[in-house]
Design a protein around this motif. Structure first.
Motif, PDB file in Angstrom:
ATOM      1  N   PHE A 523      49.571  28.437  43.311  1.00 50.52           N
ATOM      2  CA  PHE A 523      50.365  28.704  42.072  1.00 50.52           C
ATOM      3  C   PHE A 523      48.678  29.106  41.159  1.00 50.52           C
ATOM      4  O   PHE A 523      47.391  27.828  41.458  1.00 50.52           O
ATOM      5  CB  PHE A 523      50.883  28.137  40.890  1.00 50.52           C
ATOM      6  CG  PHE A 523      52.443  28.430  41.139  1.00 50.52           C
ATOM      7  CD1 PHE A 523      52.998  28.833  40.230  1.00 50.52           C
ATOM      8  CD2 PHE A 523      53.068  27.701  42.049  1.00 50.52           C
ATOM      9  CE1 PHE A 523      54.234  29.649  39.926  1.00 50.52           C
ATOM     10  CE2 PHE A 523      54.180  27.765  42.168  1.00 50.52           C
ATOM     11  CZ  PHE A 523      54.804  29.190  41.037  1.00 50.52           C
ATOM     12  N   LYS A 524      47.889  29.995  41.002  1.00 53.07           N
ATOM     13  CA  LYS A 524      46.648  30.594  40.274  1.00 53.07           C
ATOM     14  C   LYS A 524      47.263  31.234  39.511  1.00 53.07           C
ATOM     15  O   LYS A 524      48.245  31.395  38.231  1.00 53.07           O
ATOM     16  CB  LYS A 524      46.811  31.502  41.118  1.00 53.07           C
ATOM     17  CG  LYS A 524      46.058  31.431  42.526  1.00 53.07           C
ATOM     18  CD  LYS A 524      45.625  32.443  43.580  1.00 53.07           C
ATOM     19  CE  LYS A 524      45.604  32.350  45.059  1.00 53.07           C
ATOM     20  NZ  LYS A 524      44.837  33.609  45.575  1.00 53.07           N
ATOM     21  N   ALA A 525      46.012  30.409  38.216  1.00 51.24           N
ATOM     22  CA  ALA A 525      46.163  30.329  36.932  1.00 51.24           C
ATOM     23  C   ALA A 525      43.956  31.028  36.465  1.00 51.24           C
ATOM     24  O   ALA A 525      43.055  29.898  36.750  1.00 51.24           O
ATOM     25  CB  ALA A 525      46.094  29.471  35.861  1.00 51.24           C
ATOM     26  N   GLY A 526      44.000  32.288  37.101  1.00 53.28           N
ATOM     27  CA  GLY A 526      42.333  32.398  35.919  1.00 53.28           C
ATOM     28  C   GLY A 526      42.261  32.180  38.253  1.00 53.28           C
ATOM     29  O   GLY A 526      42.226  32.644  39.132  1.00 53.28           O
ATOM     30  N   ARG A 527      40.487  31.299  37.929  1.00 47.07           N
ATOM     31  CA  ARG A 527      40.053  31.146  39.185  1.00 47.07           C
ATOM     32  C   ARG A 527      40.542  29.375  39.268  1.00 47.07           C
ATOM     33  O   ARG A 527      40.402  28.764  40.604  1.00 47.07           O
ATOM     34  CB  ARG A 527      38.752  31.021  38.966  1.00 47.07           C
ATOM     35  CG  ARG A 527      37.409  31.924  38.652  1.00 47.07           C
ATOM     36  CD  ARG A 527      36.180  31.957  38.595  1.00 47.07           C
ATOM     37  NE  ARG A 527      35.319  33.042  38.308  1.00 47.07           N
ATOM     38  CZ  ARG A 527      34.668  33.213  38.056  1.00 47.07           C
ATOM     39  NH1 ARG A 527      33.811  31.911  38.324  1.00 47.07           N
ATOM     40  NH2 ARG A 527      33.941  34.414  37.873  1.00 47.07           N
ATOM     41  N   MET A 588      50.136  32.957  38.594  1.00 53.29           N
ATOM     42  CA  MET A 588      51.270  33.657  39.298  1.00 53.29           C
ATOM     43  C   MET A 588      51.218  32.550  40.913  1.00 53.29           C
ATOM     44  O   MET A 588      50.195  32.147  40.976  1.00 53.29           O
ATOM     45  CB  MET A 588      50.330  34.856  39.952  1.00 53.29           C
ATOM     46  CG  MET A 588      49.744  36.030  38.352  1.00 53.29           C
ATOM     47  SD  MET A 588      48.815  37.231  39.577  1.00 53.29           S
ATOM     48  CE  MET A 588      49.963  38.258  40.596  1.00 53.29           C
ATOM     49  N   ARG A 589      52.548  32.736  41.082  1.00 53.11           N
ATOM     50  CA  ARG A 589      52.647  33.049  43.224  1.00 53.11           C
ATOM     51  C   ARG A 589      51.659  33.513  43.197  1.00 53.11           C
ATOM     52  O   ARG A 589      51.795  34.438  43.656  1.00 53.11           O
ATOM     53  CB  ARG A 589      53.912  32.083  42.707  1.00 53.11           C
ATOM     54  CG  ARG A 589      54.469  31.545  43.798  1.00 53.11           C
ATOM     55  CD  ARG A 589      56.283  31.928  44.023  1.00 53.11           C
ATOM     56  NE  ARG A 589      56.699  30.760  45.247  1.00 53.11           N
ATOM     57  CZ  ARG A 589      57.387  30.507  45.121  1.00 53.11           C
ATOM     58  NH1 ARG A 589      58.442  31.495  44.398  1.00 53.11           N
ATOM     59  NH2 ARG A 589      58.407  29.696  46.259  1.00 53.11           N
ATOM     60  N   LYS A 591      50.634  34.954  46.375  1.00 50.93           N
ATOM     61  CA  LYS A 591      50.961  36.531  47.708  1.00 50.93           C
ATOM     62  C   LYS A 591      52.137  36.919  46.534  1.00 50.93           C
ATOM     63  O   LYS A 591      53.202  36.986  47.202  1.00 50.93           O
ATOM     64  CB  LYS A 591      51.369  35.193  48.749  1.00 50.93           C
ATOM     65  CG  LYS A 591      50.243  35.085  49.794  1.00 50.93           C
ATOM     66  CD  LYS A 591      50.908  34.544  50.897  1.00 50.93           C
ATOM     67  CE  LYS A 591      49.418  33.976  51.740  1.00 50.93           C
ATOM     68  NZ  LYS A 591      50.152  33.908  52.804  1.00 50.93           N
ATOM     69  N   SER A 592      52.079  36.849  45.460  1.00 48.75           N
ATOM     70  CA  SER A 592      52.878  37.474  44.574  1.00 48.75           C
ATOM     71  C   SER A 592      52.621  38.302  43.283  1.00 48.75           C
ATOM     72  O   SER A 592      51.520  37.771  43.264  1.00 48.75           O
ATOM     73  CB  SER A 592      53.884  36.633  43.987  1.00 48.75           C
ATOM     74  OG  SER A 592      55.066  37.534  43.140  1.00 48.75           O
ATOM     75  N   LYS A 593      52.848  39.144  43.280  1.00 45.75           N
ATOM     76  CA  LYS A 593      52.124  39.562  42.186  1.00 45.75           C
ATOM     77  C   LYS A 593      52.802  39.886  40.611  1.00 45.75           C
ATOM     78  O   LYS A 593      52.283  40.064  40.177  1.00 45.75           O
ATOM     79  CB  LYS A 593      52.071  41.427  42.073  1.00 45.75           C
ATOM     80  CG  LYS A 593      51.410  41.877  43.545  1.00 45.75           C
ATOM     81  CD  LYS A 593      50.940  43.659  43.402  1.00 45.75           C
ATOM     82  CE  LYS A 593      49.966  42.982  44.865  1.00 45.75           C
ATOM     83  NZ  LYS A 593      50.272  44.954  45.008  1.00 45.75           N
ATOM     84  N   LYS A 594      54.195  39.292  40.366  1.00 53.59           N
ATOM     85  CA  LYS A 594      54.824  38.689  39.490  1.00 53.59           C
ATOM     86  C   LYS A 594      53.497  37.595  38.791  1.00 53.59           C
ATOM     87  O   LYS A 594      54.075  36.626  39.073  1.00 53.59           O
ATOM     88  CB  LYS A 594      55.857  38.438  40.009  1.00 53.59           C
ATOM     89  CG  LYS A 594      56.961  38.514  38.623  1.00 53.59           C
ATOM     90  CD  LYS A 594      58.791  38.016  38.739  1.00 53.59           C
ATOM     91  CE  LYS A 594      59.538  37.418  37.497  1.00 53.59           C
ATOM     92  NZ  LYS A 594      60.438  37.261  38.049  1.00 53.59           N
ATOM     93  N   VAL A 595      53.773  38.471  37.709  1.00 58.32           N
ATOM     94  CA  VAL A 595      53.386  37.773  36.852  1.00 58.32           C
ATOM     95  C   VAL A 595      54.464  36.470  36.128  1.00 58.32           C
ATOM     96  O   VAL A 595      55.194  36.807  34.747  1.00 58.32           O
ATOM     97  CB  VAL A 595      52.251  38.256  35.866  1.00 58.32           C
ATOM     98  CG1 VAL A 595      52.326  37.714  33.924  1.00 58.32           C
ATOM     99  CG2 VAL A 595      51.421  38.991  36.351  1.00 58.32           C
ATOM    100  N   LEU A 596      54.095  34.949  35.637  1.00 58.15           N
ATOM    101  CA  LEU A 596      54.655  34.558  35.250  1.00 58.15           C
ATOM    102  C   LEU A 596      54.299  33.958  33.678  1.00 58.15           C
ATOM    103  O   LEU A 596      53.156  33.928  33.337  1.00 58.15           O
ATOM    104  CB  LEU A 596      55.094  33.318  36.324  1.00 58.15           C
ATOM    105  CG  LEU A 596      55.826  33.480  36.899  1.00 58.15           C
ATOM    106  CD1 LEU A 596      56.097  31.652  37.971  1.00 58.15           C
ATOM    107  CD2 LEU A 596      57.367  33.721  37.130  1.00 58.15           C
ATOM    108  N   ARG A 597      55.466  34.023  32.378  1.00 58.27           N
ATOM    109  CA  ARG A 597      54.569  33.143  31.541  1.00 58.27           C
ATOM    110  C   ARG A 597      55.768  32.039  30.775  1.00 58.27           C
ATOM    111  O   ARG A 597      56.222  32.022  31.303  1.00 58.27           O
ATOM    112  CB  ARG A 597      55.292  34.485  30.623  1.00 58.27           C
ATOM    113  CG  ARG A 597      54.646  33.560  28.621  1.00 58.27           C
ATOM    114  CD  ARG A 597      55.122  35.150  28.286  1.00 58.27           C
ATOM    115  NE  ARG A 597      56.403  35.783  28.534  1.00 58.27           N
ATOM    116  CZ  ARG A 597      57.610  34.493  27.418  1.00 58.27           C
ATOM    117  NH1 ARG A 597      57.424  34.299  26.741  1.00 58.27           N
ATOM    118  NH2 ARG A 597      58.662  35.374  27.823  1.00 58.27           N
ATOM    119  N   VAL A 598      54.350  30.340  30.538  1.00 57.74           N
ATOM    120  CA  VAL A 598      54.441  29.516  30.129  1.00 57.74           C
ATOM    121  C   VAL A 598      55.557  29.641  29.176  1.00 57.74           C
ATOM    122  O   VAL A 598      54.412  29.568  28.507  1.00 57.74           O
ATOM    123  CB  VAL A 598      53.589  28.317  30.890  1.00 57.74           C
ATOM    124  CG1 VAL A 598      53.402  27.068  30.077  1.00 57.74           C
ATOM    125  CG2 VAL A 598      53.060  28.402  31.943  1.00 57.74           C
TER     126      VAL A 598
END
Length: 814
Positions: A523-527, A588-589, A591-598
């Protein structure tokens, strides 16, 4: 020959106990660090292979990576992955049959990497793994039981009867391995991992133009790397660097920096490293207890001689010769050595029996034998015999080094003896304080390990396990909105069935420790990025399991939000810096473009179990998550409050009725309490905590008993002074206060000196155990309180008796 005092006898007994404990601790550490794999070829070292990622070491490799490395390693290196699996078989050969075998699903050239030679047939080849051939290799013991001999087993067929396997699945025996070989998990059968779909109950035909190995990729596989024993670590690292450069980028995750190895091999190197640290801490405490017991023996012997100096002088005056004294010394030495040896062996045997009862009887612990303990005793006991001889030679040294003192100087000698006794008592309190504090920390650490907060199951609940029926056809998996809606409707029906049995019940579905989870996903958030476990839960999961929400909010009960997720505190701090900063942020997960909100942050949770660290986790709303089936969370629904046993049959009947009509492909497996699950999960932690507590209590006992013995001798040396003061008219209360307060002052001085070293000691304790301790926390003050209380109780009774004695009764001390 004069009988030894109780203090010296106790000191010898504690020394023997310290010897036995040290030998057992050394043996345990040696077993844990034993690089031997049952039946594997000699002349090789077996490493755990992992990847160094930006988030730390990762020893769960993918089958794709292991297979791609097989042809890229230098000659002499072997590599294979393995996973344990219990598989039931049957055979029609005569009346012989077998119900369940401990098996290993192997990846790559695992058996070749073990350098094992078959008794008959051949090993599983890479082609068998690649193509998913339905073949099996057996252990010789099983082969002889089923088919009479190793050669007779070759070509025979075993029918798989495991509950989840495909109907009619058979495996052909292609090889038989020696009985001594059990592999990593002490197994009896070896099968290609590409048969996992068939063993799980469904066909997985490879895509057109692909092999079975290419279409089926599993992650989190423990990988073992074998290398010649004469290959240096530097040369091994260089070869792994060259192999890393040849690995396709698609086979490794972003943030991977290269290969790393751990020796000896362990299927879970992180947990193994923790066990090594704990055992090193046990050993450090045992060694400290041994040193303290030795010091106590020397000082007690010296103080006893100082107290008995008039008796020795009288013996010399009455004609005792040096030859007679040497003969008595020899007799006492032999008796003391025999006592110490006998007690050490007895204590070692008792400790060995206790550890064999507490420790598991599989894996590396098979090499925890009485011979291994005897090997450690063989070098410790001679050293202790030398120490005993030195202790018993003190009377000769006292006689030969100085002439006998004149009676006229007895008052000066008594004053000097008391001053020496004060110094020795303060030094003993310093050592006892250090040992007591370390023991208190160790017991507190053991208690924390035993009662580790998993972040869930804080309140007692009923856990219902549901799984796919072995008779069901096809695969029950999600991946569409229709299945997702079906899961939600099924949960609603099960909730209604539960409420028929207990009206006030709350029903939840969500992750449990050691439940089946998807493998870590990046999972990625920014860098920033982190490998994370993905799971799903309904809104009631937090309340039912007692999981704590540190910030933000829970999922809405009335309306599901497909983009909302909960994350745990570990992931929040790693990606966003703090718990509160994570709320409202997006991730974001890979290899996925779907944005998830915490929308919320959970307290640290341990989905991997109590033996592992916190598990970075992302929790989706179960009502909107398409990647996890109803049984994907371990097949468990959670009911709170805990149902009484009388209602379990009614609950089982109601749930089976719902499954029969709405989900015939599923079946109810078990209904049990969360306390029973936690007991199973913490079994190994409980054993470690019990062993740790015993060692810590033993060390604490040595510290307190040493102080008690020294204090009694010191008080005995003051009897002459107390008798004089009593004869001169000192009152009982005044004598009692002077002695007790004086002793407490000496103990306080020793404690203050010891407290100067407590911060350094806390650092060393944290280094050995991996657990941070507060130098002046509650365990420290409890240890000091117990020590002062012990000093007071030991001084109270003899001082009170001496103070209340009539002056005429004290004249014999003058």
């Amino acid at each position: 020959m004069r009988k030894p005092s109780w203090g010296l006898s106790g000191a010898y007994a504690l020394l023997a106990l310290a010897v036995a404990t040290t030998a057992l601790a050394f043996t345990t550490l040696r077993v844990i660090n034993d690089p031997h794999i049952s039946g594997a070829g000699s002349g090789y070292r077996y490493y755990a292979l992992g990847i160094q990622r930006s988030t730390g070491p990762d020893f769960g490799l993918s089958t794709k990576l292991i297979d791609s490395l097989t042809g890229k390693l230098a000659p002499g290196l072997g590599l294979g992955g393995v996973a344990p699996q219990n598989i039931s078989f049957s055979t029609s050969v005569g009346a012989r049959s077998v119900t369940k075998l401990k098996s290993e699903l192997i990846v790559g050239t695992y058996l070749q990497a073990m350098h094992v030679t078959p008794l008959a047939g051949r090993l599983l080849m890479f082609a068998d793994v690649r193509d998913g051939n339905r073949v099996v290799v057996l252990n010789a013991t099983v082969a002889r039981h089923l088919f009479g001999s190793a050669r007779a087993a070759i070509g025979r067929v075993l029918a798989v009867t495991s509950r989840n396997a495909l109907k009619g699945l058979t495996l052909r025996v292609v090889g038989v391995l020696p009985s001594a070989f059990g592999g990593i998990f002490n197994s009896e059968a070896w099968i290609p991992y590409t048969l996992f779909p068939a063993l799980s109950g469904f066909n997985w035909p490879p895509d057109k133009g692909q092999t079975m190995e290419q279409s089926l990729v599993l992650t989190g596989m423990p990988a073992v790397l074998s290398a010649p024993a004469n290959l240096s670590k530097t040369a091994l690292r260089q070869q792994l660097k060259r192999a890393w450069l040849q690995v396709p980028k698609g086979d490794t995750q972003t943030g991977s920096r290269g290969f790393l190895v751990r020796l000896p091999f362990s299927s879970d190197p992180v947990a193994h490293q923790q066990a090594v640290r704990q055992t090193e801490l046990y050993l450090a405490i045992a060694l400290a207890a041994l040193v303290l017991a030795t010091i106590n023996l020397f000082t007690l012997r010296w103080l006893t001689l100082v107290r008995r100096r008039p008796v020795l002088q009288l013996e010399r005056t009455l004609g005792a010769t040096q030859a007679w004294l040497r003969r008595r010394f020899l007799q006492r030495s032999l008796a003391s050595v025999a006592l110490m040896l006998g007690l050490s062996v007895c204590f070692a045997l008792a400790g060995y029996a206790l550890l064999k009862y507490l420790l598991p009887s599989a894996g590396a612990w098979v090499s925890f034998t009485s011979a291994a303990v005897a090997w450690q005793l063989a070098w410790i006991l001679p050293l202790m015999c030398v120490i005993v001889v030195l202790v018993e030679s003190m009377p000769l040294l006292l006689i030969l080094m100085s002439p006998w003192q004149q009676t006229s100087r007895s008052s000066t000698i008594a004053r000097t003896d008391r001053q020496l006794g004060m110094v020795i008592l303060i030094a003993e309190v310093v050592l006892a304080t250090v040992m007591s504090t370390a023991a208190a920390w160790a017991i507190h650490y053991a208690w924390q390990q035993r009662h580790m907060d998993l972040g869930m199951l804080q309140a007692p609940v009923t856990v219902v396990t549901i799984n796919r029926s072995p008779t069901a056809s096809g695969i029950y998996m999600t991946g569409s909105k229709q299945t997702m809606v079906g899961n939600t409707l099924l949960l609603q029906a099960l909730r209604a069935a539960v409420k028929q049995v207990q009206a006030n019940a709350q029903v939840a579905i969500g992750p449990l420790p050691l439940a089946s989870l998807e493998q870590p996903t990046l999972f990625k958030a920014g860098r920033k990025e982190a490998p994370t476990h993905v799971t799903a839960a309904n809104p009631q999961w937090l309340h039912v399991t007692g999981a704590q929400l540190l910030a933000g909010r829970n999922f809405s009960v009335t309306q599901a939000d497909a983009d909302a997720v909960l994350i745990d505190a570990v992931l929040a701090r790693h990606l966003f810096g703090s718990v509160r900063a994570a709320v409202g942020k997006t991730l974001m997960r890979s290899k996925s473009k779907k944005v998830l909100r915490v929308i919320g942050v959970l307290a640290t949770i341990h989905l991997a179990g109590p033996n592992h660290g916190p598990t970075p986790t992302v929790v989706y709303d179960f009502r909107t998550f398409q990647s996890v089936s109803f049984t994907g969370n371990g097949g468990s629904i959670l009911i709170r409050p805990l149902l009484i046993n009388a209602r379990i049959p009614a609950l089982r009947k109601a749930l089976r009725l719902v499954l029969k009509h709405q989900a015939p492909q599923l079946e109810l497996v078990s209904i049990q309490s969360s306390s029973r699950i936690l007991t199973k999960l913490s079994a190994s932690q409980t054993r470690q905590a019990q062993i740790f507590t015993l060692i810590a209590l033993f060390a604490w006992a040595i510290a307190l008993s040493g102080v008690a013995a020294h204090l009694r001798l010191y008080l005995a040396m003051r009897k002459r002074l107390s008798a004089i003061r009593s004869a001169l008219g000192a009152g009982p209360s005044r004598l009692y206060r002077e002695v007790v307060l004086g002793v407490l002052a000496l103990a306080g001085a020793g404690i203050v000196l010891a407290l100067l070293a407590v911060p350094w000691l806390a650092t060393q304790f944290a280094f050995l155990s991996g657990a941070q301790v507060s130098p002046f926390g509650l365990p420290t003050w409890i240890a000091l309180t117990v020590l002062l209380l012990a000093v007071f109780l030991v001084a109270h009774s003899p001082t009170r008796r001496a103070a209340r004695a009539e002056p005429a009764e004290s004249l014999h001390e003058l």
